[in-house]
Scaffold this motif. Structure first.
Motif, PDB file in Angstrom:
ATOM      1  N   ILE A 159     -18.687   5.420 -28.056  1.00  0.00           N
ATOM      2  CA  ILE A 159     -18.366   6.673 -28.751  1.00  0.00           C
ATOM      3  C   ILE A 159     -19.560   7.241 -29.505  1.00  0.00           C
ATOM      4  O   ILE A 159     -19.515   8.394 -29.951  1.00  0.00           O
ATOM      5  CB  ILE A 159     -17.181   6.471 -29.724  1.00  0.00           C
ATOM      6  N   ASP A 160     -20.629   6.434 -29.650  1.00  0.00           N
ATOM      7  CA  ASP A 160     -21.829   6.928 -30.327  1.00  0.00           C
ATOM      8  C   ASP A 160     -22.690   7.810 -29.423  1.00  0.00           C
ATOM      9  O   ASP A 160     -23.655   8.438 -29.885  1.00  0.00           O
ATOM     10  CB  ASP A 160     -22.664   5.744 -30.828  1.00  0.00           C
ATOM     11  N   LYS A 161     -22.356   7.899 -28.150  1.00  0.00           N
ATOM     12  CA  LYS A 161     -23.183   8.628 -27.191  1.00  0.00           C
ATOM     13  C   LYS A 161     -22.905  10.131 -27.196  1.00  0.00           C
ATOM     14  O   LYS A 161     -23.700  10.907 -26.664  1.00  0.00           O
ATOM     15  CB  LYS A 161     -22.958   8.081 -25.779  1.00  0.00           C
ATOM     16  N   VAL A 162     -21.758  10.542 -27.756  1.00  0.00           N
ATOM     17  CA  VAL A 162     -21.420  11.972 -27.796  1.00  0.00           C
ATOM     18  C   VAL A 162     -20.891  12.302 -29.182  1.00  0.00           C
ATOM     19  O   VAL A 162     -20.660  11.410 -30.018  1.00  0.00           O
ATOM     20  CB  VAL A 162     -20.369  12.337 -26.717  1.00  0.00           C
ATOM     21  N   SER A 163     -20.655  13.566 -29.434  1.00  0.00           N
ATOM     22  CA  SER A 163     -20.150  13.983 -30.742  1.00  0.00           C
ATOM     23  C   SER A 163     -18.704  13.544 -30.931  1.00  0.00           C
ATOM     24  O   SER A 163     -17.987  13.259 -29.964  1.00  0.00           O
ATOM     25  CB  SER A 163     -20.235  15.505 -30.875  1.00  0.00           C
ATOM     26  N   GLU A 164     -18.286  13.505 -32.199  1.00  0.00           N
ATOM     27  CA  GLU A 164     -16.911  13.122 -32.510  1.00  0.00           C
ATOM     28  C   GLU A 164     -15.912  14.086 -31.873  1.00  0.00           C
ATOM     29  O   GLU A 164     -14.845  13.672 -31.394  1.00  0.00           O
ATOM     30  CB  GLU A 164     -16.712  13.087 -34.025  1.00  0.00           C
ATOM     31  N   GLU A 165     -16.267  15.389 -31.855  1.00  0.00           N
ATOM     32  CA  GLU A 165     -15.378  16.379 -31.246  1.00  0.00           C
ATOM     33  C   GLU A 165     -15.210  16.127 -29.753  1.00  0.00           C
ATOM     34  O   GLU A 165     -14.111  16.256 -29.201  1.00  0.00           O
ATOM     35  CB  GLU A 165     -15.919  17.797 -31.478  1.00  0.00           C
ATOM     36  N   GLU A 166     -16.305  15.735 -29.100  1.00  0.00           N
ATOM     37  CA  GLU A 166     -16.233  15.454 -27.667  1.00  0.00           C
ATOM     38  C   GLU A 166     -15.416  14.199 -27.392  1.00  0.00           C
ATOM     39  O   GLU A 166     -14.653  14.141 -26.406  1.00  0.00           O
ATOM     40  CB  GLU A 166     -17.645  15.303 -27.094  1.00  0.00           C
ATOM     41  N   VAL A 167     -15.549  13.180 -28.253  1.00  0.00           N
ATOM     42  CA  VAL A 167     -14.723  11.968 -28.108  1.00  0.00           C
ATOM     43  C   VAL A 167     -13.246  12.336 -28.216  1.00  0.00           C
ATOM     44  O   VAL A 167     -12.409  11.885 -27.414  1.00  0.00           O
ATOM     45  CB  VAL A 167     -15.101  10.912 -29.171  1.00  0.00           C
ATOM     46  N   THR A 168     -12.919  13.147 -29.214  1.00  0.00           N
ATOM     47  CA  THR A 168     -11.529  13.562 -29.410  1.00  0.00           C
ATOM     48  C   THR A 168     -11.010  14.312 -28.190  1.00  0.00           C
ATOM     49  O   THR A 168      -9.885  14.086 -27.727  1.00  0.00           O
ATOM     50  CB  THR A 168     -11.403  14.445 -30.661  1.00  0.00           C
ATOM     51  N   ARG A 169     -11.841  15.227 -27.657  1.00  0.00           N
ATOM     52  CA  ARG A 169     -11.422  15.999 -26.487  1.00  0.00           C
ATOM     53  C   ARG A 169     -11.146  15.095 -25.295  1.00  0.00           C
ATOM     54  O   ARG A 169     -10.115  15.233 -24.608  1.00  0.00           O
ATOM     55  CB  ARG A 169     -12.500  17.020 -26.129  1.00  0.00           C
ATOM     56  N   GLN A 170     -12.041  14.127 -25.045  1.00  0.00           N
ATOM     57  CA  GLN A 170     -11.848  13.232 -23.909  1.00  0.00           C
ATOM     58  C   GLN A 170     -10.644  12.316 -24.111  1.00  0.00           C
ATOM     59  O   GLN A 170      -9.913  12.015 -23.160  1.00  0.00           O
ATOM     60  CB  GLN A 170     -13.120  12.418 -23.663  1.00  0.00           C
ATOM     61  N   CYS A 171     -10.429  11.877 -25.346  1.00  0.00           N
ATOM     62  CA  CYS A 171      -9.268  11.024 -25.633  1.00  0.00           C
ATOM     63  C   CYS A 171      -7.957  11.779 -25.405  1.00  0.00           C
ATOM     64  O   CYS A 171      -6.978  11.211 -24.894  1.00  0.00           O
ATOM     65  CB  CYS A 171      -9.330  10.499 -27.070  1.00  0.00           C
ATOM     66  N   GLU A 172      -7.924  13.039 -25.795  1.00  0.00           N
ATOM     67  CA  GLU A 172      -6.726  13.848 -25.569  1.00  0.00           C
ATOM     68  C   GLU A 172      -6.483  14.035 -24.077  1.00  0.00           C
ATOM     69  O   GLU A 172      -5.337  14.009 -23.613  1.00  0.00           O
ATOM     70  CB  GLU A 172      -6.877  15.208 -26.257  1.00  0.00           C
TER      71      GLU A 172
END
Length: 535
Positions: free
Chosen positions: A321-334
């Motif tokens: 999860i450190d490889k992308v922004s927190e917003e991008e992690v959230t988007r992919q998780c959704e």
């Protein structure tokens, strides 16, 4: 009186009131209905002077507010009676009376519409109950301990209840008397099982090994896993998440490369917790392709689990999860959550008679940075809570079954060749020495295989009825150590084909006399013999 025909319950439109439905039943089928004050006519319907020594009651649900009670005596249908749902047990007990010695109670609740999930309070403590049949219902609980204290209880039929785990499904398929025999043995000699299998699944290089390493680390951190250290086949270990708790995980880290897809399925078990690991997609290049691959992986594993171990418990974990922004992690998780829930919905609609996968947190993924330890402690606590809530945790395993496991472990440990398998006939002899024979041998073999402590690929019921010399290799072999199978497969199947070829071609001495073999060459030859046993 062990054979009872299932009552065919007529179906009506959903617009009838209860009163209209009762009137329709009376006009068309002649069934009585009413409250407990009318039971006199039901009892009088039995032949005058006939003693109710063996009575069968079949309860079928017709409406949410009423059940149909069919009463038979000596195999002859005597009476059908409709009464309010909440009063059927009192009715049965009153009809049975004091003279009844043996009672067969069969509960048939249709799968469609309203269904009960447990029997009325007092059913399992009714002293006259001899046989209880709840086959094909939606029961979540049956109070087994109460049944075992009944003076005449001898048979429990409970297959087809998707959410019922006590008795265990693999035990209930053995039949009513076999189920009760297992339950009595477990109550008398049982020891609590504190081990739960934890299996990590997902694509290769998704971070599964790092997740396991971080969970087992006191610092919540994993070292960086080099490409050459990728899991070959399955990496196995044991782990206690909390030294103050008896819970122990038997961790099986399944390699994610496509070459291992078939062999991984050897180790899937119902008594396990599955951790599906995926990694975030980095960069903008080929975004659609990566999403398609991730979707395919998730759906493949969900389909595989549902096919092999329906209703298995699963948790999702996302790494890097450190490889992308927190917003991008959230988007992919959704997005992953939507994929998971869509697949679960499709499973439910495709087969209403199979328990769907139990996915933790409604498909949310636990976010981990394994190198820095972010999220690891929370995941460890969640896994502990999930394991302790499983019906398999702290279940009683009959003592002789565990004695059999220890005995075969000791016997194969003495093998100078390091072979960790037994021929069926030798396994049967050891079982008899542990007082595990007859139907108990089949039960013990299925249970120990499901627990993952041995592996048997044959059908126990078939092998016990066949002459030993007619058995195939797999039918005639009990693998005592899953680790042994893993090691054997490592010598046959690897994601790095060149490394595999190099390993075996390096030792031309593999065909020499045993005394001239080097240590690695001897190990190479042992691997080949193991592989031949499996293949």
């Amino acid at each position: 009186w062990d054979t009872v025909r299932r009552v065919s319950v007529p179906k009506f439109g959903g617009h009838l009131t209860t009163e209209e439905a009762f009137r329709d039943m009376r006009i068309n089928f002649g069934w009585a209905f009413g409250d407990l004050s009318e039971l006199g006519s039901v009892v009088d319907s039995f032949a005058e002077g006939q003693r109710l020594t063996s009575v069968q009651f079949i309860v079928t649900e017709c409406y949410p507010l009423a059940v149909v009670l069919k009463i038979t005596n000596g195999g002859r249908a005597v009476m059908r009676y409709m009464l309010p749902s909440e009063m059927w047990l009192q009715t049965v007990i009153k009809i049975a009376g004091d003279d009844t010695e043996r009672v067969y109670l069969k509960v048939c609740l249709p799968r469609e519409g309203h269904r009960g999930t447990e029997l009325p309070e007092g059913t399992e403590s009714w002293s006259k109950l001899t046989v209880l049949d709840v086959t094909g219902n939606n029961m979540k609980t049956v109070r087994v301990s109460d049944l075992l204290h009944l003076p005449h209880f001898e048979s429990l039929h409970c297959t087809g209840n998707l959410r019922l785990f006590s008795p265990p499904p693999e035990i209930s398929v053995l039949g009513g008397q076999g189920t009760v025999a297992y339950l009595r043995e477990a109550a008398r000699t049982g020891r609590m099982n504190h081990q739960i299998q934890l299996m990590t699944i997902g694509n290769g290089e998704s971070g599964k090994t790092s997740v396991v390493s971080a969970l087992q680390s006191r610092r919540d951190c994993s070292r960086e896993i080099h490409e050459d250290d990728r899991t070959v086949g399955i990496a196995m270990s044991s782990w206690r998440p909390d030294p103050d708790l008896p819970l122990e995980f038997i961790v099986k880290d399944l390699a994610g490369q496509a070459v291992y897809t078939m062999t991984n399925q050897f180790f899937l078990a119902r008594r396990a917790l599955y951790m599906l690991v995926w990694r975030v997609a980095e960069g903008d290049d080929d975004h659609e392709r990566r999403q398609s691959e991730l979707k395919g992986m998730i759906e493949l594993w969900m389909d595989t689990l549902q096919m092999r171990v329906p209703g298995a418990s699963m948790i999702l974990v996302v790494t890097h999860i450190d490889k992308v922004s927190e917003e991008e992690v959230t988007r992919q998780c959704e997005w992953v959550k939507d994929v998971v829930n869509a697949k679960l919905s499709a499973m439910v609609h495709a087969d209403g008679h199979t328990l769907p996968l139990d996915v933790s947190d409604d498909g949310e993924s636990w976010r981990l940075d394994c190198l820095r330890g972010e999220g690891v402690s929370g995941l460890r606590m969640q896994l502990t809570a999930m394991a302790e809530s499983l019906p398999w945790y702290q279940e009683l395993i009959p003592g002789p079954y565990l004695d059999l496991w220890y005995k075969v472990q000791d016997k194969t440990a003495e093998d100078p060749e390091g072979n960790r398998w037994l021929e069926w006939e030798r396994y049967r002899q050891l079982a008899e020495e542990c007082s595990v024979g007859g139907v108990n041998l089949g039960i013990a073999t299925k249970l120990l295989s499901e627990l993952g402590v041995i592996k048997y690929f044959g059908h126990v019921d078939t092998v016990m009825s066949k002459p030993y010399d007619s058995l195939s290799v797999l039918e005639g072999t009990v693998f005592v150590s899953p680790e042994w199978i893993v090691d054997a497969l490592k010598g046959l199947i690897r994601h790095d084909r060149d490394a595999l070829i190099l390993f075996f071609s390096r030792f031309g001495g593999g065909m020499k006399r045993r005394s001239s073999l080097t240590g690695q060459a001897a190990e190479s030859k042992r691997w080949l013999r193991r592989g031949c046993r499996l293949l």
